[in-house]
Design a protein around this motif. Structure first.
Motif, mmCIF file in Angstrom:
data_model
loop_
_atom_site.group_PDB
_atom_site.id
_atom_site.type_symbol
_atom_site.label_atom_id
_atom_site.label_comp_id
_atom_site.label_asym_id
_atom_site.label_seq_id
_atom_site.Cartn_x
_atom_site.Cartn_y
_atom_site.Cartn_z
ATOM 1 N N GLN A 100 37.239 64.277 16.794
ATOM 2 C CA GLN A 100 35.795 64.257 16.975
ATOM 3 C C GLN A 100 35.422 63.388 18.177
ATOM 4 O OE1 GLN A 100 33.309 63.821 13.426
ATOM 5 N NE2 GLN A 100 35.132 64.072 12.168
ATOM 6 N N ALA A 101 35.943 63.781 19.335
ATOM 7 C CA ALA A 101 35.627 63.094 20.586
ATOM 8 C C ALA A 101 34.828 64.071 21.444
ATOM 9 C CB ALA A 101 36.904 62.663 21.292
ATOM 10 N N HIS A 102 33.628 64.386 20.973
ATOM 11 C CA HIS A 102 32.824 65.434 21.594
ATOM 12 C C HIS A 102 32.574 65.167 23.072
ATOM 13 C CE1 HIS A 102 32.050 65.409 17.298
ATOM 14 N NE2 HIS A 102 31.567 66.632 17.354
ATOM 15 N N SER A 103 32.241 63.930 23.417
ATOM 16 C CA SER A 103 31.879 63.613 24.797
ATOM 17 C C SER A 103 33.062 63.775 25.738
ATOM 18 C CB SER A 103 31.331 62.187 24.881
ATOM 19 O OG SER A 103 32.293 61.244 24.413
ATOM 20 N N LEU A 104 34.273 63.602 25.245
ATOM 21 C CA LEU A 104 35.470 63.790 26.063
ATOM 22 C C LEU A 104 35.833 65.261 26.173
ATOM 23 C CD1 LEU A 104 38.042 62.620 27.498
ATOM 24 C CD2 LEU A 104 39.130 62.677 25.240
ATOM 25 N N LEU A 105 35.795 65.970 25.049
ATOM 26 C CA LEU A 105 36.358 67.316 24.991
ATOM 27 C C LEU A 105 35.392 68.415 25.388
ATOM 28 C CD1 LEU A 105 38.290 66.789 21.677
ATOM 29 C CD2 LEU A 105 39.355 67.410 23.829
ATOM 30 N N MET A 106 34.154 68.336 24.911
ATOM 31 C CA MET A 106 33.263 69.481 25.080
ATOM 32 C C MET A 106 32.931 69.793 26.545
ATOM 33 S SD MET A 106 33.294 70.728 22.217
ATOM 34 C CE MET A 106 32.293 72.129 22.724
ATOM 35 N N ALA A 110 33.747 73.381 28.021
ATOM 36 C CA ALA A 110 32.678 74.174 28.635
ATOM 37 C C ALA A 110 33.106 74.671 30.017
ATOM 38 C CB ALA A 110 31.399 73.340 28.734
ATOM 39 N N GLU A 111 33.751 73.811 30.791
ATOM 40 C CA GLU A 111 34.288 74.223 32.094
ATOM 41 C C GLU A 111 35.272 75.373 31.932
ATOM 42 O OE1 GLU A 111 36.185 70.952 33.941
ATOM 43 O OE2 GLU A 111 34.339 69.881 34.443
ATOM 44 N N PHE A 112 36.125 75.255 30.924
ATOM 45 C CA PHE A 112 37.135 76.293 30.678
ATOM 46 C C PHE A 112 36.481 77.626 30.359
ATOM 47 C CE2 PHE A 112 39.825 78.671 27.723
ATOM 48 C CZ PHE A 112 40.987 78.805 28.477
ATOM 49 N N LEU A 125 36.546 70.616 15.311
ATOM 50 C CA LEU A 125 36.510 69.201 15.684
ATOM 51 C C LEU A 125 36.614 68.363 14.422
ATOM 52 C CD1 LEU A 125 33.777 69.168 18.466
ATOM 53 C CD2 LEU A 125 36.246 68.975 18.747
ATOM 54 N N SER A 126 37.787 67.791 14.203
ATOM 55 C CA SER A 126 38.047 67.060 12.969
ATOM 56 C C SER A 126 39.158 66.054 13.213
ATOM 57 C CB SER A 126 38.462 68.038 11.862
ATOM 58 O OG SER A 126 38.956 67.348 10.737
ATOM 59 N N ASP A 127 39.062 64.901 12.545
ATOM 60 C CA ASP A 127 40.110 63.890 12.646
ATOM 61 C C ASP A 127 41.210 64.083 11.601
ATOM 62 O OD1 ASP A 127 39.012 62.524 14.817
ATOM 63 O OD2 ASP A 127 37.636 61.433 13.528
ATOM 64 N N ARG A 128 41.078 65.109 10.759
ATOM 65 C CA ARG A 128 42.103 65.334 9.747
ATOM 66 C C ARG A 128 43.377 65.867 10.400
ATOM 67 N NH1 ARG A 128 42.941 70.583 7.715
ATOM 68 N NH2 ARG A 128 41.685 72.161 8.772
ATOM 69 N N HIS A 287 44.540 73.751 31.916
ATOM 70 C CA HIS A 287 43.188 73.228 32.145
ATOM 71 C C HIS A 287 43.009 71.869 31.473
ATOM 72 C CE1 HIS A 287 38.866 73.506 32.958
ATOM 73 N NE2 HIS A 287 38.686 73.018 31.745
ATOM 74 N N LEU A 288 43.414 71.759 30.207
ATOM 75 C CA LEU A 288 43.261 70.488 29.499
ATOM 76 C C LEU A 288 44.134 69.406 30.130
ATOM 77 C CD1 LEU A 288 43.193 71.715 25.779
ATOM 78 C CD2 LEU A 288 41.260 70.984 27.181
ATOM 79 N N SER A 289 45.331 69.775 30.578
ATOM 80 C CA SER A 289 46.224 68.803 31.213
ATOM 81 C C SER A 289 45.611 68.241 32.485
ATOM 82 C CB SER A 289 47.577 69.453 31.528
ATOM 83 O OG SER A 289 48.221 69.909 30.355
ATOM 84 N N GLU A 290 44.904 69.094 33.224
ATOM 85 C CA GLU A 290 44.315 68.674 34.496
ATOM 86 C C GLU A 290 42.994 67.936 34.319
ATOM 87 O OE1 GLU A 290 43.853 72.245 36.686
ATOM 88 O OE2 GLU A 290 46.009 72.603 36.907
ATOM 89 N N ARG A 291 42.195 68.307 33.309
ATOM 90 C CA ARG A 291 40.816 67.869 33.267
ATOM 91 C C ARG A 291 40.504 66.788 32.229
ATOM 92 N NH1 ARG A 291 38.361 67.338 36.612
ATOM 93 N NH2 ARG A 291 36.307 67.814 35.756
ATOM 94 N N LEU A 292 41.296 66.670 31.168
ATOM 95 C CA LEU A 292 40.946 65.682 30.140
ATOM 96 C C LEU A 292 41.005 64.260 30.687
ATOM 97 C CD1 LEU A 292 42.490 66.815 26.723
ATOM 98 C CD2 LEU A 292 40.080 66.503 27.309
ATOM 99 N N PHE A 293 42.094 63.952 31.405
ATOM 100 C CA PHE A 293 42.254 62.619 31.986
ATOM 101 C C PHE A 293 42.643 62.784 33.448
ATOM 102 C CE2 PHE A 293 42.786 61.960 27.468
ATOM 103 C CZ PHE A 293 42.138 60.771 27.236
ATOM 104 N N PRO A 294 41.712 63.186 34.309
ATOM 105 C CA PRO A 294 42.062 63.497 35.696
ATOM 106 C C PRO A 294 42.538 62.305 36.493
ATOM 107 C CG PRO A 294 39.674 63.490 35.405
ATOM 108 C CD PRO A 294 40.271 63.392 34.024
#
Length: 299
Positions: A100-106, A110-112, A125-128, A287-294
């Motif tokens: 549940q890290a909406h601000s990081l992931l969404m 959205a770009e993707f 989106l869940s921490d389980r 995409h996630l590899s490049e953009r999550l932590f650029p």
């Protein structure tokens, strides 16, 4: 061969563990789903599900059939990409799970979706701790070290934990100079949804110093709820740096006691090793590899 039409119904029930939900997703009634499963069990002469009034679960035979069906579906999908022009334009649906890290992931997702308009995302989106294979996820984003040998993994970024509160809160209550002074403050604590246990704050062990007392004012399984509470001046929260970086820059939050913390975490992408990495999955991983932590990258 009419019974083959029951295979997609079986896979949907296996993934949702519900006749009603499977029917909703397939656009048919739950009774039609039940009849389809009954026909398939009769044809195969074996029970595929354990059924009670409250739950549905796979039998050992059902789990084996599900794994085979997934491999067949992956092969069919591969053949589709190899035989049509759409191989160069990824299409289809991807089911993913993430914290549940909406601000990081969404923003990244959205770009993707703008980049690949023919790919549909089903995002949980869940921490389980989901079972990636059993629950039919194509990809999950998780913290910690991967332990499931059925999964392939790629590290995509690192983060650290930060103690934060609002400037107004610290003006009223004072800045803590050491962890021991937190006993005079209101602490906003994260609780693990799947265990009900409070997450420990990662203080460095200090010789001859007792564990700091953390008077709890609020607990929540949502880190974003704790971030909002901290910005509202309700107390001090321990949150990942990527979640609070912008608020700190805007002076809505203030970090304290950094020199006393030692936790560093990692984000991983995990996906089933038994499943062919179709074009749609490959482009999402990249995409996630490049953009999550650029900035700090994935390795």
């Amino acid at each position: 061969m009419d019974w083959l039409g029951s295979i997609p119904v079986f896979m949907q029930v296996a993934e949702t563990r519900s006749f009603t939900e499977a029917g909703r997703l397939l656009g048919v009634s739950s009774s039609a789903v039940g009849k389809s499963i009954a026909r398939l069990e009769e044809r195969l002469e074996t029970r595929l599900f354990h059924r009670t009034t409250r739950s549905i679960s796979l039998t050992a035979e059902g789990a084996g059939l599900l794994e085979r069906c997934r491999r067949i579906a992956a092969e069919v999908e591969l053949a589709q990409f190899q035989l049509c022009d759409s191989a160069s334009a990824p299409v289809g649906k991807l089911r993913i799970s993430a914290p549940q890290a909406h601000s990081l992931l969404m923003p990244v997702l959205a770009e993707f979706m703008l980049r690949y308009p023919q790919i549909e995302l089903d995002v949980d989106l869940s921490d389980r701790m989901v079972d990636v294979v059993e629950e039919g996820f194509d990809l999950v984003v998780r913290t910690g070290n991967p332990k499931d040998s059925r999964l392939l993994a790629r590290q995509v970024g690192r983060f650290r934990m930060v103690l934060v509160g609002s400037p107004g809160y610290f003006q009223a209550r004072g800045l803590p100079q050491s962890p021991q002074e937190l006993h005079e403050h209101a602490c906003l604590r994260h609780i693990f949804h799947h265990t009900g246990k409070l997450e420990a704050w990662p203080f460095k062990p200090r010789l001859h110093q007792p564990e700091p007392l953390l008077p709890t004012r609020l607990t929540s399984s949502s880190t974003e709820a704790l971030e909002q509470a901290a910005r509202s001046g309700l107390g001090i929260a321990c949150l990942p740096d990527f979640m609070v970086r912008s608020a700190i820059e805007r002076q809505e939050l203030q970090a304290v006691l950094d020199e006393y913390l030692e936790f560093n975490g990692t984000f991983w992408l995990l996906w089933p090793s038994s499943r062919h990495a179709a074009a749609k999955l490959r482009v999402l991983i990249e995409h996630l590899s490049e953009r999550l932590f650029p900035v700090n990258g994935g390795q």
